[in-house]
Design a protein around this motif. Sequence first.
Motif, PDB file in Angstrom:
ATOM      1  N   HIS A  25      -2.120  -8.951  -0.356  1.00 14.87           N
ATOM      2  CA  HIS A  25      -2.748  -8.396  -1.567  1.00 14.87           C
ATOM      3  C   HIS A  25      -2.721  -9.450  -2.650  1.00 14.87           C
ATOM      4  O   HIS A  25      -1.643  -9.743  -3.208  1.00 14.87           O
ATOM      5  CB  HIS A  25      -1.960  -7.188  -2.094  1.00 14.87           C
ATOM      6  N   TRP A  85      -0.245   1.589 -13.748  1.00 15.54           N
ATOM      7  CA  TRP A  85      -1.666   1.787 -14.035  1.00 15.54           C
ATOM      8  C   TRP A  85      -2.408   1.473 -12.745  1.00 15.54           C
ATOM      9  O   TRP A  85      -1.972   0.598 -11.987  1.00 15.54           O
ATOM     10  CB  TRP A  85      -2.133   0.818 -15.148  1.00 15.54           C
ATOM     11  N   LYS A  86      -3.475   2.208 -12.462  1.00 21.07           N
ATOM     12  CA  LYS A  86      -4.259   1.872 -11.273  1.00 21.07           C
ATOM     13  C   LYS A  86      -5.675   2.395 -11.379  1.00 21.07           C
ATOM     14  O   LYS A  86      -5.951   3.371 -12.083  1.00 21.07           O
ATOM     15  CB  LYS A  86      -3.600   2.393 -10.000  1.00 21.07           C
ATOM     16  N   ASN A  87      -6.558   1.735 -10.688  1.00 22.99           N
ATOM     17  CA  ASN A  87      -7.889   2.279 -10.444  1.00 22.99           C
ATOM     18  C   ASN A  87      -8.289   1.826  -9.040  1.00 22.99           C
ATOM     19  O   ASN A  87      -7.434   1.376  -8.276  1.00 22.99           O
ATOM     20  CB  ASN A  87      -8.892   1.886 -11.545  1.00 22.99           C
ATOM     21  N   ARG A  88      -9.584   1.927  -8.682  1.00 26.41           N
ATOM     22  CA  ARG A  88      -9.919   1.627  -7.288  1.00 26.41           C
ATOM     23  C   ARG A  88      -9.927   0.123  -6.986  1.00 26.41           C
ATOM     24  O   ARG A  88     -10.001  -0.265  -5.832  1.00 26.41           O
ATOM     25  CB  ARG A  88     -11.242   2.291  -6.896  1.00 26.41           C
ATOM     26  N   VAL A 132      -6.119  -3.846  -4.957  1.00 23.05           N
ATOM     27  CA  VAL A 132      -6.003  -2.708  -4.030  1.00 23.05           C
ATOM     28  C   VAL A 132      -6.473  -3.144  -2.644  1.00 23.05           C
ATOM     29  O   VAL A 132      -5.888  -2.785  -1.629  1.00 23.05           O
ATOM     30  CB  VAL A 132      -6.833  -1.501  -4.549  1.00 23.05           C
ATOM     31  N   CYS A 137       0.838  -1.206   0.000  1.00 21.02           N
ATOM     32  CA  CYS A 137       0.000   0.000   0.000  1.00 21.02           C
ATOM     33  C   CYS A 137       0.870   1.252   0.000  1.00 21.02           C
ATOM     34  O   CYS A 137       0.606   2.205  -0.713  1.00 21.02           O
ATOM     35  CB  CYS A 137      -0.905   0.027   1.222  1.00 21.02           C
ATOM     36  N   HIS A 166      -2.403 -11.046  -5.909  1.00 15.69           N
ATOM     37  CA  HIS A 166      -1.766 -10.529  -7.125  1.00 15.69           C
ATOM     38  C   HIS A 166      -1.368 -11.663  -8.047  1.00 15.69           C
ATOM     39  O   HIS A 166      -1.082 -12.772  -7.595  1.00 15.69           O
ATOM     40  CB  HIS A 166      -0.539  -9.658  -6.782  1.00 15.69           C
ATOM     41  N   LEU A 198       2.162   1.147  -4.553  1.00 12.23           N
ATOM     42  CA  LEU A 198       1.076   1.876  -5.213  1.00 12.23           C
ATOM     43  C   LEU A 198       1.611   3.145  -5.889  1.00 12.23           C
ATOM     44  O   LEU A 198       1.134   3.537  -6.945  1.00 12.23           O
ATOM     45  CB  LEU A 198      -0.028   2.186  -4.193  1.00 12.23           C
ATOM     46  N   PHE A 225      -7.747  -2.504  -8.871  1.00 12.91           N
ATOM     47  CA  PHE A 225      -6.463  -3.168  -9.109  1.00 12.91           C
ATOM     48  C   PHE A 225      -5.430  -2.158  -9.594  1.00 12.91           C
ATOM     49  O   PHE A 225      -5.777  -1.082 -10.054  1.00 12.91           O
ATOM     50  CB  PHE A 225      -6.613  -4.277 -10.182  1.00 12.91           C
ATOM     51  N   TYR A 226      -4.156  -2.548  -9.485  1.00 13.91           N
ATOM     52  CA  TYR A 226      -3.095  -1.751 -10.103  1.00 13.91           C
ATOM     53  C   TYR A 226      -2.058  -2.683 -10.707  1.00 13.91           C
ATOM     54  O   TYR A 226      -2.028  -3.879 -10.410  1.00 13.91           O
ATOM     55  CB  TYR A 226      -2.477  -0.752  -9.125  1.00 13.91           C
ATOM     56  N   ALA A 266       2.957   2.301  -9.320  1.00 20.39           N
ATOM     57  CA  ALA A 266       2.048   1.626 -10.251  1.00 20.39           C
ATOM     58  C   ALA A 266       2.139   2.243 -11.644  1.00 20.39           C
ATOM     59  O   ALA A 266       2.212   3.462 -11.784  1.00 20.39           O
ATOM     60  CB  ALA A 266       0.625   1.699  -9.712  1.00 20.39           C
TER      61      ALA A 266
END
Length: 145
Positions: A88, A16-19, A40, A7, A90, A11, A21-22, A14
Amino acid sequence: MTHCELCETLLEKAIWKNRFFYAIDASTDEFPCFIRIVSVKHVAEMSELSESERLYLWRLLETLEEAMRKFLSPDKINYAQFGNFVPHLHWHMIARWRDDAYFPECPWGSKQRTFDPRTTQERRAHTKELLKALPALLDAVELPA
Ligand SMILES: [Zn+2]
């Protein structure tokens, strides 16, 4: 909240990320196209995600696989999921070639040969192209309901 290296540190790195996954570029000289898709949320297992999140994650992985095939034409793409060290969920997505340092072993197996620095450099250049295109490709995947 308890300290979490992913975290707090990853992060920020990253690609690429959204709420939900990243993505992290984990490429090395031995594995010139190695990308992680990370949850995430603090979940350890696939079954802790909702059905729509699982389907979304699968579509992200397929999109990444297709991009790896298009940009790098690898001999194989490895999907791996362990998550024994971090909370997390992954997936490790690794482009593989018959002449890479570990093939046909998995990346955590026994080394088979020394990698060729010129080949790695060329594959890394293709990976950079993939990394430029990837955010738009992943953004185009329909979000979970
Ligand atoms: Zn965390």
